[in-house]
Design a protein around this motif. Structure first.
Motif, PDB file in Angstrom:
ATOM      1  N   MET A   1      22.291  26.367  -3.187  1.00  0.00           N
ATOM      2  CA  MET A   1      22.182  25.322  -2.198  1.00  0.00           C
ATOM      3  C   MET A   1      23.536  24.633  -2.076  1.00  0.00           C
ATOM      4  N   SER A   2      23.969  24.341  -0.842  1.00  0.00           N
ATOM      5  CA  SER A   2      25.289  23.749  -0.640  1.00  0.00           C
ATOM      6  C   SER A   2      25.220  22.230  -0.775  1.00  0.00           C
ATOM      7  N   ALA A   3      26.337  21.649  -1.147  1.00  0.00           N
ATOM      8  CA  ALA A   3      26.414  20.200  -1.327  1.00  0.00           C
ATOM      9  C   ALA A   3      26.681  19.527   0.016  1.00  0.00           C
ATOM     10  N   ILE A   4      26.158  18.333   0.181  1.00  0.00           N
ATOM     11  CA  ILE A   4      26.357  17.564   1.410  1.00  0.00           C
ATOM     12  C   ILE A   4      27.650  16.770   1.264  1.00  0.00           C
ATOM     13  N   PRO A   5      28.553  16.843   2.242  1.00  0.00           N
ATOM     14  CA  PRO A   5      29.789  16.060   2.158  1.00  0.00           C
ATOM     15  C   PRO A   5      29.482  14.562   2.092  1.00  0.00           C
ATOM     16  N   GLU A   6      30.395  13.804   1.475  1.00  0.00           N
ATOM     17  CA  GLU A   6      30.166  12.372   1.263  1.00  0.00           C
ATOM     18  C   GLU A   6      30.068  11.585   2.562  1.00  0.00           C
ATOM     19  N   ASN A   7      30.909  11.888   3.531  1.00  0.00           N
ATOM     20  CA  ASN A   7      30.934  11.090   4.754  1.00  0.00           C
ATOM     21  C   ASN A   7      29.988  11.616   5.830  1.00  0.00           C
ATOM     22  N   ALA A   8      29.113  12.536   5.497  1.00  0.00           N
ATOM     23  CA  ALA A   8      28.170  13.089   6.471  1.00  0.00           C
ATOM     24  C   ALA A   8      27.051  12.084   6.732  1.00  0.00           C
ATOM     25  N   ASN A   9      26.614  12.020   7.981  1.00  0.00           N
ATOM     26  CA  ASN A   9      25.543  11.114   8.381  1.00  0.00           C
ATOM     27  C   ASN A   9      24.224  11.881   8.349  1.00  0.00           C
ATOM     28  N   VAL A  10      23.605  11.917   7.176  1.00  0.00           N
ATOM     29  CA  VAL A  10      22.390  12.696   6.977  1.00  0.00           C
ATOM     30  C   VAL A  10      21.278  11.760   6.519  1.00  0.00           C
ATOM     31  N   THR A  11      20.113  11.896   7.140  1.00  0.00           N
ATOM     32  CA  THR A  11      18.959  11.128   6.691  1.00  0.00           C
ATOM     33  C   THR A  11      17.951  12.089   6.078  1.00  0.00           C
ATOM     34  N   VAL A  12      17.479  11.736   4.919  1.00  0.00           N
ATOM     35  CA  VAL A  12      16.499  12.556   4.224  1.00  0.00           C
ATOM     36  C   VAL A  12      15.129  11.943   4.484  1.00  0.00           C
ATOM     37  N   LEU A  13      14.227  12.751   5.022  1.00  0.00           N
ATOM     38  CA  LEU A  13      12.904  12.268   5.381  1.00  0.00           C
ATOM     39  C   LEU A  13      11.886  12.731   4.348  1.00  0.00           C
ATOM     40  N   ASN A  14      10.978  11.817   3.999  1.00  0.00           N
ATOM     41  CA  ASN A  14       9.911  12.232   3.090  1.00  0.00           C
ATOM     42  C   ASN A  14       8.796  12.905   3.893  1.00  0.00           C
ATOM     43  N   LYS A  15       7.814  13.415   3.200  1.00  0.00           N
ATOM     44  CA  LYS A  15       6.764  14.212   3.826  1.00  0.00           C
ATOM     45  C   LYS A  15       5.967  13.406   4.863  1.00  0.00           C
ATOM     46  N   ASN A  16       5.616  12.163   4.531  1.00  0.00           N
ATOM     47  CA  ASN A  16       4.832  11.336   5.456  1.00  0.00           C
ATOM     48  C   ASN A  16       5.633  10.988   6.716  1.00  0.00           C
ATOM     49  N   GLU A  17       6.915  10.748   6.541  1.00  0.00           N
ATOM     50  CA  GLU A  17       7.734  10.410   7.701  1.00  0.00           C
ATOM     51  C   GLU A  17       7.883  11.618   8.625  1.00  0.00           C
ATOM     52  N   LYS A  18       7.986  12.801   8.040  1.00  0.00           N
ATOM     53  CA  LYS A  18       8.055  14.013   8.857  1.00  0.00           C
ATOM     54  C   LYS A  18       6.783  14.173   9.684  1.00  0.00           C
ATOM     55  N   LYS A  19       5.632  13.906   9.065  1.00  0.00           N
ATOM     56  CA  LYS A  19       4.358  14.011   9.778  1.00  0.00           C
ATOM     57  C   LYS A  19       4.297  12.998  10.916  1.00  0.00           C
ATOM     58  N   ALA A  20       4.747  11.777  10.643  1.00  0.00           N
ATOM     59  CA  ALA A  20       4.723  10.732  11.671  1.00  0.00           C
ATOM     60  C   ALA A  20       5.607  11.121  12.850  1.00  0.00           C
ATOM     61  N   ARG A  21       6.757  11.690  12.573  1.00  0.00           N
ATOM     62  CA  ARG A  21       7.661  12.104  13.651  1.00  0.00           C
ATOM     63  C   ARG A  21       7.055  13.242  14.483  1.00  0.00           C
ATOM     64  N   GLU A  22       6.375  14.151  13.835  1.00  0.00           N
ATOM     65  CA  GLU A  22       5.722  15.235  14.564  1.00  0.00           C
ATOM     66  C   GLU A  22       4.640  14.685  15.489  1.00  0.00           C
ATOM     67  N   LEU A  23       3.860  13.717  14.989  1.00  0.00           N
ATOM     68  CA  LEU A  23       2.814  13.114  15.816  1.00  0.00           C
ATOM     69  C   LEU A  23       3.409  12.345  16.994  1.00  0.00           C
ATOM     70  N   ILE A  24       4.510  11.674  16.770  1.00  0.00           N
ATOM     71  CA  ILE A  24       5.169  10.941  17.855  1.00  0.00           C
ATOM     72  C   ILE A  24       5.623  11.915  18.934  1.00  0.00           C
ATOM     73  N   GLY A  25       6.144  13.045  18.491  1.00  0.00           N
ATOM     74  CA  GLY A  25       6.551  14.067  19.453  1.00  0.00           C
ATOM     75  C   GLY A  25       5.375  14.586  20.262  1.00  0.00           C
ATOM     76  N   LYS A  26       4.223  14.724  19.622  1.00  0.00           N
ATOM     77  CA  LYS A  26       3.037  15.208  20.317  1.00  0.00           C
ATOM     78  C   LYS A  26       2.468  14.165  21.278  1.00  0.00           C
ATOM     79  N   LEU A  27       2.664  12.881  20.966  1.00  0.00           N
ATOM     80  CA  LEU A  27       2.149  11.817  21.831  1.00  0.00           C
ATOM     81  C   LEU A  27       2.999  11.622  23.085  1.00  0.00           C
ATOM     82  N   GLY A  28       4.152  12.210  23.111  1.00  0.00           N
ATOM     83  CA  GLY A  28       5.009  12.086  24.285  1.00  0.00           C
ATOM     84  C   GLY A  28       5.867  10.834  24.281  1.00  0.00           C
TER      85      GLY A  28
END
Length: 174
Positions: A1-28
């Motif tokens: 697995m590769s390392a993430i650079p220090e100045n990269a703008n990356v957000t790590v999402l937990n499982k529940n947040e991923k589900k919420a985002r999928e539902l938001i996408g489905k709701l339009g």
């Protein structure tokens, strides 16, 4: 697995947040970019603020806001801003105001008012009489009444706007 650079703008999402985002996408719901801060006020004047929120809007006009809500203490921010203004010299300190008597303050206000009146009178005197030309006297009087300026200023504004009353009044009202 590769390392993430220090100045990269990356957000790590937990499982529940991923589900919420999928539902938001489905709701339009559509994401609205560019919103920096969202505030909510309750009945008891308590303010909640969400910094860097993720805002979504439905087709019906409802909003969904994601982020960490914190109690916003406006009085502390106001006090800090006043202290900073006093330190930079923009705002007089309380000691400067407290040492003046009411008579001194009133005299300062009258001197300032007389100075502005004298300056306006000097401007009119320097200009002399302006030729009205083919302008209607009623138009000139209307501009003078609506904007509280001298007759010379009204004539100049009307000439600048080719006799258009609305634009002359708007230019003098600024």
């Amino acid at each position: 697995m590769s390392a993430i650079p220090e100045n990269a703008n990356v957000t790590v999402l937990n499982k529940n947040e991923k589900k919420a985002r999928e539902l938001i996408g489905k709701l339009g719901l559509k994401q609205i970019p560019g919103i920096i801060r969202v505030t909510f006020r309750k009945k008891d004047n308590q303010i909640y603020a969400i910094e860097k929120p993720e805002v979504f809007r439905s087709a019906g006009g409802n909003y969904v806001v994601f982020g960490e809500a914190k109690v916003d203490n406006f009085t502390q921010k106001l006090a800090a801003a006043q202290q900073q203004a006093q330190a930079s010299g923009i705002m007089p300190s309380n000691e400067d105001v407290a040492t003046k008597s009411p008579e001194d303050i009133q005299a300062d206000m009258q001197a300032a008012a007389e100075g502005s009146v004298n300056a306006a009178a000097e401007e009119d005197d320097e200009e002399g009489e302006v030729d009205a030309g083919d302008l209607n006297k009623d138009d000139i009087e209307l501009v003078v009444q609506q904007t509280n300026v001298s007759k010379n200023q009204a004539i100049k504004a009307l000439k600048a706007h080719n006799g258009d009353l609305v634009n002359a009044i708007m230019s003098l009202s600024k």
